[in-house]
Motif scaffolding. Structure first.
Motif, PDB file in Angstrom:
ATOM      1  N   UNK A  17     -11.239 -39.456  10.109  1.00  0.00           N
ATOM      2  CA  UNK A  17     -10.044 -39.014   9.427  1.00  0.00           C
ATOM      3  C   UNK A  17     -10.287 -37.677   8.742  1.00  0.00           C
ATOM      4  N   UNK A  18      -9.293 -36.821   8.803  1.00  0.00           N
ATOM      5  CA  UNK A  18      -9.368 -35.529   8.123  1.00  0.00           C
ATOM      6  C   UNK A  18      -9.253 -35.779   6.617  1.00  0.00           C
ATOM      7  N   UNK A  19     -10.051 -35.109   5.791  1.00  0.00           N
ATOM      8  CA  UNK A  19     -10.026 -35.327   4.337  1.00  0.00           C
ATOM      9  C   UNK A  19      -8.633 -35.195   3.727  1.00  0.00           C
ATOM     10  N   UNK A  20      -8.407 -35.997   2.684  1.00  0.00           N
ATOM     11  CA  UNK A  20      -7.095 -36.027   2.043  1.00  0.00           C
ATOM     12  C   UNK A  20      -6.645 -34.685   1.504  1.00  0.00           C
ATOM     13  N   UNK A  21      -7.594 -33.902   0.963  1.00  0.00           N
ATOM     14  CA  UNK A  21      -7.191 -32.642   0.353  1.00  0.00           C
ATOM     15  C   UNK A  21      -6.564 -31.686   1.362  1.00  0.00           C
ATOM     16  N   UNK A  22      -6.812 -31.931   2.655  1.00  0.00           N
ATOM     17  CA  UNK A  22      -6.204 -31.102   3.694  1.00  0.00           C
ATOM     18  C   UNK A  22      -4.853 -31.678   4.112  1.00  0.00           C
ATOM     19  N   UNK A  23      -4.821 -32.985   4.376  1.00  0.00           N
ATOM     20  CA  UNK A  23      -3.629 -33.604   4.963  1.00  0.00           C
ATOM     21  C   UNK A  23      -2.536 -33.897   3.944  1.00  0.00           C
ATOM     22  N   UNK A  72     -13.329 -44.030  19.584  1.00  0.00           N
ATOM     23  CA  UNK A  72     -13.704 -43.750  18.197  1.00  0.00           C
ATOM     24  C   UNK A  72     -12.467 -43.780  17.298  1.00  0.00           C
ATOM     25  N   UNK A  73     -11.382 -43.205  17.764  1.00  0.00           N
ATOM     26  CA  UNK A  73     -10.147 -43.178  16.985  1.00  0.00           C
ATOM     27  C   UNK A  73      -9.568 -44.577  16.802  1.00  0.00           C
ATOM     28  N   UNK A  74      -9.669 -45.403  17.844  1.00  0.00           N
ATOM     29  CA  UNK A  74      -9.177 -46.771  17.741  1.00  0.00           C
ATOM     30  C   UNK A  74      -9.976 -47.573  16.723  1.00  0.00           C
ATOM     31  N   UNK A  75     -11.281 -47.356  16.719  1.00  0.00           N
ATOM     32  CA  UNK A  75     -12.133 -48.049  15.754  1.00  0.00           C
ATOM     33  C   UNK A  75     -11.744 -47.663  14.326  1.00  0.00           C
ATOM     34  N   UNK A  76     -11.531 -46.377  14.123  1.00  0.00           N
ATOM     35  CA  UNK A  76     -11.116 -45.899  12.796  1.00  0.00           C
ATOM     36  C   UNK A  76      -9.758 -46.468  12.413  1.00  0.00           C
ATOM     37  N   UNK A  77      -8.835 -46.487  13.383  1.00  0.00           N
ATOM     38  CA  UNK A  77      -7.485 -47.013  13.122  1.00  0.00           C
ATOM     39  C   UNK A  77      -7.547 -48.470  12.677  1.00  0.00           C
TER      40      UNK A  77
END
Length: 302
Positions: free
Chosen positions: A142-148, A247-252
């Protein structure tokens, strides 16, 4: 003055109270005063071709005028616009969010805000935040919160989203993001979660292609391009490989339950493995009921 009850509108005209049906009913002013009354009715009301009855929309309240020059009974309308819809839609990569967002925005005229598109635009710009975001996305993280968070917040605060309502696509994706988002007082009316088996998700992602000219997404199997010319220019997104999608599915999966804990009272789970028409039918039914409730609330507050 008029009052609204659970069963309809109480309309007081020339000292007499009379109860009318709930919104979407037809109101007929006395025939002797129809000529004077019709002039004071809002243009949003429509006259029947056969008589002088007036059709009311659900967000309108009838009031008796105090400043009418004529002694004849007359009616004016005060319209209370319902609050715009605020919808979040979530799901794993290739769960069908893009397709459903297109259908939702087409019918309900919401502003579609895709966190992924905002990030990709930032990456394409070559900004420092874009470079940082790409590093995380290439690792399936995941992209850091301060960016998103700031990026999404600024988009939702723009006038078009505030006036028409918004459909937030693919955000928030973690408990931290959801918590940070709530601090800005962005509370959705409905949180839609599309659920699709993992093996189908991988197949959908790997076969997905982007047309750089039109921005349209194709699928080599399920939605192939219309011509060889289009097929020749299609590209694959850098994060749409089998390795990266897993990798994205695992994070999701690690984060979705935590996000649901924040929005559990407004969550709608939808089977995303069926046809897009069947998926939309479930969503459409929920949004229609939501709009009806908002219209009633708006009328009561008028």
């Amino acid at each position: 003055m008029a009052a609204i009850t659970s069963s309809g509108v109480i309309l007081k005209v020339a000292g007499n109270s009379q109860q009318y049906p709930p919104p979407f009913a037809t109101v007929c002013p006395p025939s002797s005063a129809s000529a004077n009354s019709s002039k004071l009715f809002s243009s949003q009301l429509s006259f029947s071709s056969s008589n002088s009855c007036l059709s009311l929309r659900s967000n309108q309240t009838l009031l008796s005028p105090r400043l009418a020059k004529s002694s004849s009974p007359a009616l004016i309308v005060a319209s209370a616009k319902p609050e715009p819809l605020k919808i979040m839609i979530s799901g794993a990569p290739a769960s069908g969010k893009g397709t459903q967002c297109e259908l939702i925005t087409k019918k309900y005229d919401l502003v579609h805000v895709a966190a992924g598109d905002l990030l990709r635009a930032e990456i394409a710009s070559g900004s420092e935040n874009g470079k940082r975001a790409k590093e995380y996305m290439e690792k399936g993280q995941l992209v850091p919160n301060e960016i998103v968070v700031v990026m999404v917040k600024e988009r939702l605060l723009q006038p078009d989203a505030q006036e028409n309502g918004w459909l937030l696509d693919g955000y928030p994706r973690s408990l931290l993001q959801a918590t940070a988002f709530m601090e800005f007082d962005f509370q959705p009316d409905l949180f839609i979660l599309l659920e699709v088996p993992e093996e189908l998700l991988v197949e959908r992602v790997v076969g997905r292609r982007l047309d750089p000219v039109t921005g349209r997404i194709y699928h080599l199997r399920y939605s192939p391009p219309e011509s060889e010319e289009i097929a020749a220019r299609l590209t694959q997104r850098f994060d749409d490989t089998e390795e990266k999608v897993k990798l994205r599915l695992r994070t999701h999966h690690q984060n979705v339950e935590a996000v649901l804990s924040i929005y559990k009272d407004v969550t709608l789970k939808v089977d995303g493995s069926v046809s897009k028409e069947e998926v939309f039918a479930q969503i459409d039914s929920a949004l229609t009921k939501l709009l009806d409730r908002k219209a009633i609330s708006g009328s009561l507050a008028a």
